[in-house]
Design an enzyme around this catalytic site. Structure first.
Site, PDB file in Angstrom:
ATOM      1  N   HIS A  45       0.819  -1.202   0.000  1.00 54.10           N
ATOM      2  CA  HIS A  45       0.000   0.000   0.000  1.00 54.10           C
ATOM      3  C   HIS A  45       0.855   1.254   0.000  1.00 54.10           C
ATOM      4  O   HIS A  45       0.638   2.191  -0.761  1.00 54.10           O
ATOM      5  CB  HIS A  45      -0.901  -0.047   1.237  1.00 54.10           C
ATOM      6  CG  HIS A  45      -1.765   1.143   1.375  1.00 54.10           C
ATOM      7  ND1 HIS A  45      -2.225   1.581   2.556  1.00 54.10           N
ATOM      8  CD2 HIS A  45      -2.245   1.984   0.442  1.00 54.10           C
ATOM      9  CE1 HIS A  45      -2.958   2.650   2.364  1.00 54.10           C
ATOM     10  NE2 HIS A  45      -2.990   2.909   1.085  1.00 54.10           N
ATOM     11  N   CYS A  73      -1.956  -3.125 -17.802  1.00 53.06           N
ATOM     12  CA  CYS A  73      -2.016  -2.155 -16.701  1.00 53.06           C
ATOM     13  C   CYS A  73      -0.978  -2.451 -15.618  1.00 53.06           C
ATOM     14  O   CYS A  73      -0.960  -1.835 -14.574  1.00 53.06           O
ATOM     15  CB  CYS A  73      -3.407  -2.111 -16.092  1.00 53.06           C
ATOM     16  SG  CYS A  73      -3.939  -3.686 -15.401  1.00 53.06           S
TER      17      CYS A  73
END
Ligand code: PEP
Ligand code: MG
Length: 759
Positions: A367, A679
């Site tokens: 994260h 992506c």
């Protein structure tokens, strides 16, 4: 070796001593003594390999003449010790003097020793030194002896590598504590600054019970500590305010309430009056609350347990500060260093002072890495050898391209980096000028560029003009910041923000992709092999209540805009797609029944599990588009954990197998008439993007900071040249050859400056 000495016991003790020692030279002295005793032998010595002078230097001995330490040195290949280093294998000799490689070093007095057992110490393929035991009388060291010494050497390798890197083991040629550490490059860019080490969280379980001598003083300092934490949380919330959404900020409010007068603090005060000092009283109260909350049969309350524990640790941290200094002030160019860095910690440093991030744990997709990339902060994670306590306040140079941290750099290195940073800055300014121009090749081919999002970043307005849409909105990011699964309303608001910001451009929203290394604090998944486990769509199909809420929120958010595309992550089986589509249709039907008519969005599958490569036809029958997750596809094709720093060298999306899989995917998708994009990180890699364009991908989606370089490259390389580059590259056999070839071609095209700096 003495059978009564349990090997593990000795090993553990030695490692502990070496690890815990302030002075590594002293620890080495203990180590050789312990080994000598455990093996009941006459001599134990340690020779350190000094790469600068390319010699093995006797660093420590028990048994040989101590004056020889630091004086005796041998080349690799010289004498028996050098022979062990050269072959990188153990050598066990009953009569060492008879060996052709035996060389007598008068200074050591070793002629008296006839038996010899030496093992190399190797860390990550690098030979660091040789550990030797010797015996006066002829003795054949047995298999157990050899195993013990090899194990000892293997254990010591990491410790020694660490000590050498930090300069805590003084080598003749190392000076001034300069050191360089390597980790996983997680966010590009370079920075020169000062290391600020984030203290590990205070441990509530190790607080001793003490009777307070001055109750009022204890209460006063408790209040002060609580007040500090309240201020910290308020400031962190404010700093993050324009970077995260209001829903995400609500967490900080919850913290404030818990710290409020009526809650924790009164109870702790009462406990102090009962006869506990402040830290003990705090620990008692927090423990009681946590135990209670963890037991109750209510998800929401159970989630609060972690919050109470976290707040308790923060307050304890302040209580344990020796001199109650005012809250941390950050130097102008702060390089934040920690065992683990959380999003909240990130918010504590003013953005203009935050120059870089480094942590022992973490990965390129954790994260904090995603956050750092979105914010453009150079970051290196997974620096497993980092000596945290010794870094505090040290001048450092951080290289987020190569994954390096230089501690106490020389003036030369510093100025070298200063000029690299200036160059990068100048390049960024030049590239900025062409950001509003189309991503069109010189031969007139338009390569659509899209952006990966997941955070409410402020640059959205300028981005919209520069991209063809959002190629990947990672919905797990907002899920990570909240303290429970966000509700339908909350999600609808979040998604509406995103869809509105980019409308009428398409926004590809991925359904929740947790598991692997992406855990939600309130939904921990503990598994032995998380990347092969409960991940992505496997989790959400098992929890249709979570997926349904998300799908409904996405659909509602898109009402009237109709630019939503839905992407399914981690698909392995066609069944999973069918199941997800059934839920989608149900969500559309339900909403319709509730009076909300929504358009059915296009649905795509992420191609990231190798199995999907072989079922493209079946997947195409069911869905509208494909998006290649090259990050995961690489890890699964190569069987290399994308987050494990030990195998980071093996992880390369330019591995010929990955490239040929990608080329095949582009071709197959064309045959099936389905749009296909990439992506993963490869799309944002300048050379990678050119290859993907040449292969025929329909769109490339990347982090916003990668756009300028990729656009610049596309504007300078014709489609024809990119296609030729693909053909040439596909003929190569190793990742190294591929990378080398890409650098050569880009240099010929005068585009080397657009490549991220590498060694
Ligand atoms: C990928 O795997 O390439 C991808 C884009 O998804 P994530 O990095 O979020 O797993
Ligand atoms: Mg993925």
């Amino acid at each position: 070796m003495e059978s009564k000495t349990p090997m593990l016991e000795v090993l553990r003790r030695v490692i502990q001593e070496v690890n815990g020692a302030r002075n590594l030279d002293a620890a080495l002295a203990t180590m050789v003594r312990r080994i000598r005793k455990a093996m009941r032998t006459d001599v134990c010595s340690f020779y350190l390999y000094d790469g600068d002078i390319e010699e093995l230097v006797l660093m420590e001995t028990i048994g040989l003449h101590s004056q020889a330490v630091g004086r005796v040195s041998l080349r690799v290949g010289e004498g028996l010790v050098g022979f062990v280093a050269e072959r990188e294998e153990p050598l066990n000799l009953e009569d060492a003097t008879a060996h052709p490689r035996f060389r007598y070093f008068a200074a050591t007095g070793e002629e008296r020793y006839s038996s010899f057992l030496g093992v190399p110490i190797i860390h990550q393929r690098r030979m660091l030194g040789v550990l030797v035991v010797q015996q006066a009388e002829k003795r054949r060291y047995d298999e157990e002896d050899e195993a013990f010494l090899v194990t000892m050497g293997a254990q010591l390798a990491g410790v020694l590598a660490h000590a050498l890197a930090t300069g805590s083991l003084s080598r003749p040629s190392l000076s001034g504590g300069q050191a360089v550490f390597t980790g996983v490059a997680a966010s590009p860019g370079m920075a020169i600054g000062e290391a600020v080490v984030i203290a590990p969280p205070a441990d509530l379980n190790s607080v001793p019970d003490l009777i307070p001598t001055d109750v009022e003083y204890e209460i006063a300092r408790l209040k002060e500590a609580i007040q500090r934490v309240r201020e910290e949380i308020r400031a962190a919330g404010e700093r993050l305010a324009n970077r995260i959404s209001a829903q995400e900020l609500a967490l900080f409010e919850v913290y404030q309430q818990m710290l409020g007068e009526a809650a924790l603090s009164q109870e702790v005060e009462k406990r102090i009056r009962e006869g506990q000092w402040a830290p003990g009283a705090l620990a008692d109260v927090v423990r009681r609350h946590v135990q209670y909350l963890e037991r109750v049969d209510d998800d929401y309350l159970r989630e609060r347990a972690a919050d109470v524990r976290d707040l308790g640790r923060r307050v304890l941290g302040h209580l344990q500060e020796e001199n109650h200094q005012a809250s941390q002030t950050y130097p102008e160019s702060t390089i934040l260093v920690g065992d683990e860095i959380s999003a909240a910690t990130l918010g504590e440093v003013p953005r203009e002072r935050l120059a870089g991030l480094v942590s022992v744990r973490g990965s390129s997709t954790s994260h904090v890495a995603i956050l750092a990339r979105a914010m453009g902060i150079p970051t290196v994670l997974g620096m497993v050898d980092l000596p945290l306590p010794r870094l505090s306040g040290a001048p450092v140079v951080l290289d987020g391209h190569r994954g390096r941290l230089f501690v106490r750099p020389t003036d030369e290195l510093r100025s070298h980096y200063a000029s690299l940073i200036a160059e990068e800055q100048a390049l960024a300014e030049v590239l900025e000028h062409e950001q509003d121009l189309p991503s069109e090749t010189p031969d007139g081919y338009t390569m659509p560029l899209m952006v990966n999002t997941g955070l409410a970043i402020d640059t959205v307005a300028s981005l919209k003009k520069r991209v063809s849409g959002v190629g990947l909105y990672r919905t797990e990011v907002p899920f990570m910041i909240t303290e429970r699964f966000p509700g339908e309303q909350e999600q609808t608001r979040l998604y509406r923000d995103q869809l509105e910001s980019f409308a009428p451009l398409p926004v590809v929203m991925r359904t929740l992709d947790i598991g692997g290394d992406k855990d939600l604090p309130y939904f921990p998944i503990e598994e032995a092999n998380p990347f092969l486990g409960w991940r992505g769509i496997r989790v959400t199909l098992d929890h249709p209540e979570v997926l349904m809420v998300q799908l409904r929120a996405m659909l509602r958010a898109s009402q009237g805009l109709d630019n939503l595309h839905i992407l399914l992550p981690m698909v392995t089986n066609v069944d999973e797609v069918d199941d997800a589509l059934r839920l989608l249709d149900r969500a559309i039907r339900e909403l319709g029944e509730e009076g909300t008519t929504v358009v059915r969005p296009k649905v795509g599958v992420m191609l990231e599990v190798p199995a999907t490569l072989y079922q493209l036809d079946a997947l195409a029958e069911r869905t509208d588009f494909f998006s290649v997750g090259s990050n995961d596809l690489t890890q699964y094709l190569l069987a290399v954990d994308r987050n494990n720093p030990r195998v980071a060298d093996l992880y390369d999306a330019c591995h010929p197998a990955v490239l040929s899989a990608l080329a095949r995917l582009a071709k197959d998708a064309k045959r099936l008439g389905k749009p296909i994009s990439v992506c993963g990180e490869l799309a944002g890699d300048t050379a990678g993007a050119l290859l993907l364009m040449g292969m025929g991908f329909d769109a490339l989606s990347m982090n916003a900071p990668s756009l300028p370089r990729v656009r610049a490259a596309i504007r300078r390389v014709s489609l024809d040249a990119a296609q030729t580059l693909v053909q040439e590259t596909l003929a190569l056999n190793t990742p190294g050859a591929v990378r080398g070839h890409l650098v050569t071609r880009l240099s010929e095209w005068q585009l080397a400056h657009l490549l991220p700096p590498r060694d």
